[in-house]
Design a protein around this motif. Structure first.
Motif, mmCIF file in Angstrom:
data_model
loop_
_atom_site.group_PDB
_atom_site.id
_atom_site.type_symbol
_atom_site.label_atom_id
_atom_site.label_comp_id
_atom_site.label_asym_id
_atom_site.label_seq_id
_atom_site.Cartn_x
_atom_site.Cartn_y
_atom_site.Cartn_z
ATOM 1 N N PRO A 65 0.734 0.702 -0.441
ATOM 2 C CA PRO A 65 1.461 -0.300 -1.228
ATOM 3 C C PRO A 65 0.630 -1.560 -1.410
ATOM 4 C CG PRO A 65 2.901 0.700 0.411
ATOM 5 C CD PRO A 65 1.507 1.160 0.730
ATOM 6 N N LEU A 66 0.706 -2.137 -2.599
ATOM 7 C CA LEU A 66 -0.083 -3.327 -2.938
ATOM 8 C C LEU A 66 0.841 -4.396 -3.508
ATOM 9 C CD1 LEU A 66 -3.493 -3.480 -4.722
ATOM 10 C CD2 LEU A 66 -1.571 -4.737 -5.713
ATOM 11 N N ARG A 67 0.594 -5.655 -3.133
ATOM 12 C CA ARG A 67 1.375 -6.764 -3.675
ATOM 13 C C ARG A 67 0.461 -7.945 -3.994
ATOM 14 N NH1 ARG A 67 4.843 -8.927 1.640
ATOM 15 N NH2 ARG A 67 3.100 -9.956 2.714
ATOM 16 N N TYR A 201 5.099 -6.844 -6.612
ATOM 17 C CA TYR A 201 4.701 -5.564 -6.026
ATOM 18 C C TYR A 201 4.254 -4.620 -7.135
ATOM 19 C CZ TYR A 201 6.488 -6.628 -1.338
ATOM 20 O OH TYR A 201 6.688 -7.175 -0.090
ATOM 21 N N PHE A 202 3.139 -3.920 -6.893
ATOM 22 C CA PHE A 202 2.553 -3.043 -7.908
ATOM 23 C C PHE A 202 2.572 -1.575 -7.504
ATOM 24 C CE2 PHE A 202 -0.390 -5.982 -10.623
ATOM 25 C CZ PHE A 202 0.741 -6.640 -11.090
ATOM 26 N N GLY A 203 3.370 -1.217 -6.529
ATOM 27 C CA GLY A 203 3.449 0.189 -6.134
ATOM 28 C C GLY A 203 2.248 0.630 -5.323
ATOM 29 N N TYR A 204 1.916 1.905 -5.417
ATOM 30 C CA TYR A 204 0.832 2.451 -4.600
ATOM 31 C C TYR A 204 -0.532 2.222 -5.249
ATOM 32 C CZ TYR A 204 4.475 4.821 -1.950
ATOM 33 O OH TYR A 204 5.584 5.087 -1.186
ATOM 34 N N TRP A 205 -1.473 1.868 -4.403
ATOM 35 C CA TRP A 205 -2.882 1.716 -4.774
ATOM 36 C C TRP A 205 -3.656 2.820 -4.069
ATOM 37 C CZ3 TRP A 205 -6.727 0.467 -1.057
ATOM 38 C CH2 TRP A 205 -7.995 0.183 -1.582
ATOM 39 N N VAL A 206 -4.494 3.531 -4.816
ATOM 40 C CA VAL A 206 -5.339 4.580 -4.245
ATOM 41 C C VAL A 206 -6.766 4.297 -4.677
ATOM 42 C CG1 VAL A 206 -5.802 7.056 -4.094
ATOM 43 C CG2 VAL A 206 -3.437 6.251 -4.329
ATOM 44 N N ALA A 207 -7.617 3.969 -3.742
ATOM 45 C CA ALA A 207 -8.965 3.491 -4.053
ATOM 46 C C ALA A 207 -9.765 4.483 -4.889
ATOM 47 C CB ALA A 207 -9.708 3.168 -2.760
ATOM 48 N N ALA A 208 -9.609 5.778 -4.632
ATOM 49 C CA ALA A 208 -10.429 6.789 -5.297
ATOM 50 C C ALA A 208 -9.775 7.368 -6.551
ATOM 51 C CB ALA A 208 -10.754 7.923 -4.318
ATOM 52 N N CYS A 209 -8.649 6.814 -6.970
ATOM 53 C CA CYS A 209 -7.947 7.315 -8.148
ATOM 54 C C CYS A 209 -7.981 6.263 -9.247
ATOM 55 C CB CYS A 209 -6.506 7.664 -7.803
ATOM 56 S SG CYS A 209 -5.512 8.163 -9.226
ATOM 57 N N PRO A 210 -8.718 6.498 -10.351
ATOM 58 C CA PRO A 210 -8.825 5.491 -11.415
ATOM 59 C C PRO A 210 -7.480 5.069 -12.001
ATOM 60 C CG PRO A 210 -10.477 7.193 -11.708
ATOM 61 C CD PRO A 210 -9.565 7.671 -10.623
ATOM 62 N N LEU A 212 -4.898 4.411 -10.426
ATOM 63 C CA LEU A 212 -4.211 3.490 -9.508
ATOM 64 C C LEU A 212 -5.123 2.425 -8.911
ATOM 65 C CD1 LEU A 212 -1.977 6.040 -7.528
ATOM 66 C CD2 LEU A 212 -1.314 4.596 -9.446
ATOM 67 N N SER A 213 -6.436 2.676 -8.881
ATOM 68 C CA SER A 213 -7.339 1.746 -8.198
ATOM 69 C C SER A 213 -7.435 0.395 -8.900
ATOM 70 C CB SER A 213 -8.733 2.364 -8.068
ATOM 71 O OG SER A 213 -9.285 2.638 -9.349
ATOM 72 N N TYR A 214 -7.188 0.351 -10.225
ATOM 73 C CA TYR A 214 -7.313 -0.891 -10.988
ATOM 74 C C TYR A 214 -6.361 -1.978 -10.516
ATOM 75 C CZ TYR A 214 -2.888 0.078 -13.250
ATOM 76 O OH TYR A 214 -1.553 0.303 -13.476
ATOM 77 N N LYS A 215 -5.309 -1.605 -9.801
ATOM 78 C CA LYS A 215 -4.297 -2.585 -9.389
ATOM 79 C C LYS A 215 -4.895 -3.693 -8.527
ATOM 80 C CE LYS A 215 -0.545 0.816 -9.524
ATOM 81 N NZ LYS A 215 0.551 1.468 -8.768
ATOM 82 N N ALA A 216 -5.951 -3.377 -7.786
ATOM 83 C CA ALA A 216 -6.573 -4.380 -6.913
ATOM 84 C C ALA A 216 -7.368 -5.412 -7.697
ATOM 85 C CB ALA A 216 -7.475 -3.693 -5.888
ATOM 86 N N ASN A 217 -7.502 -5.236 -9.011
ATOM 87 C CA ASN A 217 -8.185 -6.245 -9.830
ATOM 88 C C ASN A 217 -7.324 -7.480 -10.055
ATOM 89 O OD1 ASN A 217 -10.425 -4.559 -10.154
ATOM 90 N ND2 ASN A 217 -9.561 -3.590 -11.975
ATOM 91 N N PHE A 218 -6.050 -7.414 -9.686
ATOM 92 C CA PHE A 218 -5.163 -8.570 -9.789
ATOM 93 C C PHE A 218 -5.191 -9.279 -8.440
ATOM 94 C CE2 PHE A 218 -3.940 -5.500 -12.914
ATOM 95 C CZ PHE A 218 -3.539 -6.229 -14.018
ATOM 96 N N GLN A 219 -5.774 -10.456 -8.433
ATOM 97 C CA GLN A 219 -6.091 -11.145 -7.178
ATOM 98 C C GLN A 219 -5.416 -12.518 -7.088
ATOM 99 O OE1 GLN A 219 -8.184 -10.324 -4.436
ATOM 100 N NE2 GLN A 219 -8.087 -8.237 -5.206
ATOM 101 N N GLU A 231 -2.382 -6.954 4.693
ATOM 102 C CA GLU A 231 -3.687 -7.579 4.886
ATOM 103 C C GLU A 231 -4.328 -7.871 3.537
ATOM 104 O OE1 GLU A 231 -6.173 -5.269 7.421
ATOM 105 O OE2 GLU A 231 -4.883 -5.528 9.195
ATOM 106 N N ALA A 232 -5.011 -9.007 3.442
ATOM 107 C CA ALA A 232 -5.688 -9.385 2.186
ATOM 108 C C ALA A 232 -6.734 -8.339 1.836
ATOM 109 C CB ALA A 232 -6.343 -10.753 2.346
ATOM 110 N N TYR A 233 -6.855 -8.063 0.543
ATOM 111 C CA TYR A 233 -7.837 -7.080 0.091
ATOM 112 C C TYR A 233 -8.535 -7.615 -1.162
ATOM 113 C CZ TYR A 233 -10.018 -2.938 -1.829
ATOM 114 O OH TYR A 233 -10.938 -2.058 -2.325
ATOM 115 N N SER A 234 -9.848 -7.406 -1.224
ATOM 116 C CA SER A 234 -10.631 -7.761 -2.394
ATOM 117 C C SER A 234 -11.549 -6.597 -2.720
ATOM 118 C CB SER A 234 -11.466 -9.019 -2.127
ATOM 119 O OG SER A 234 -12.223 -9.360 -3.260
ATOM 120 N N PRO A 235 -11.577 -6.125 -3.975
ATOM 121 C CA PRO A 235 -12.418 -4.968 -4.318
ATOM 122 C C PRO A 235 -13.897 -5.295 -4.220
ATOM 123 C CG PRO A 235 -11.395 -5.911 -6.285
ATOM 124 C CD PRO A 235 -10.820 -6.636 -5.105
#
Length: 235
Positions: A65-67, A201-210, A212-219, A231-235
């Motif tokens: 999950p990503l927020r 909240y943006f639902g599930y983030w999966v690093a290796a799945c294009p 879903l992985s784009y969601k982490a571009n919102f910072q 925990e804070a995350y930055s791509p």
């Protein structure tokens, strides 16, 4: 929360990570408050309509999950470009609904994703759409995006005490040059800002799945860890 049924599905082929197996726990609810759903999201659950679900895969924990921290959010350069490209569009807020216009756009979007990304095939009926997006036990807002009288995108959201949660979005597949997908995602954050919610909240983030992985571009964003901590995350 009043539970009607608990169902486990799988293991089956994972739609996000080919070659892996997916197992889901699903709970059908008759009653669910916004506060109860927010707590379930913080435990790693998501939902469509009255069905809550979360992955319980034996050998994989890539669905996270990503927020977004709404008060600190600053659009990136590409996100600012998406806002500028679509400045002529009209954004409206209302209750989720289904009609021929929405269903046609939804199915056009999915047909394009099936061809480009290998999504499962099949059109959704009005009853399917209503079950997942209209019949909702918690407060919900539909964000519709219009070019004149032409529908260009839909963003479906749930609203809880501290969050606006993006449930699903779809858009005119021929509008990729306008970055309609990014523009649609930004609308969830904008609504959270309007409602003074601290989180989007943006639902599930999966690093290796294009898909879903784009969601982490919102910072700045946070990922829910295996230990149940954000925990804070930055791509």
């Amino acid at each position: 929360m009043r539970v009607l049924q608990t169902i486990r599905t799988g293991p089956e082929i994972c739609i996000y990570l080919p070659g892996r197996q997916s197992t889901m726990e699903n709970v059908v609810v008759e009653q669910l408050s916004a506060a109860e759903y927010e707590q379930k999201m913080d435990e790693g659950w998501r939902k469509f309509g009255p069905v809550l679900f979360h992955p319980i895969c034996a050998e994989c924990n890539e669905c996270r999950p990503l927020r977004i921290r709404v008060a600190e959010f600053i659009p990136s350069r590409s996100q600012r470009r998406a806002l500028a490209k679509n400045a002529d569009l009209i954004v409206r807020y209302g209750r989720p609904t289904v009609d021929d216009t929405r269903l046609a756009l939804y199915n056009r979007y999915h047909t394009k994703q099936e061809a480009q990304k290998g999504w499962p095939e099949g059109e959704r009926s009005a009853d399917d759409y209503a079950f997942s997006f209209v019949h909702n036990p918690v407060p919900a807002v539909e964000i519709s995006v219009w070019e004149g009288e032409t529908l260009r995108a839909i963003v479906l959201t749930d609203v809880t005490p501290s969050t606006v949660s993006g449930v699903y979005h779809y858009y005119e597949p021929e509008g990729e040059s306008r970055s309609l997908g990014t523009f649609a995602m930004l609308q969830t954050i904008i609504l959270a800002q309007k409602l003074t919610k601290p989180w989007a909240y943006f639902g599930y983030w999966v690093a290796a799945c294009p898909s879903l992985s784009y969601k982490a571009n919102f910072q700045p964003c946070e990922i829910l860890t295996e230990t149940g901590n954000w925990e804070a995350y930055s791509p």
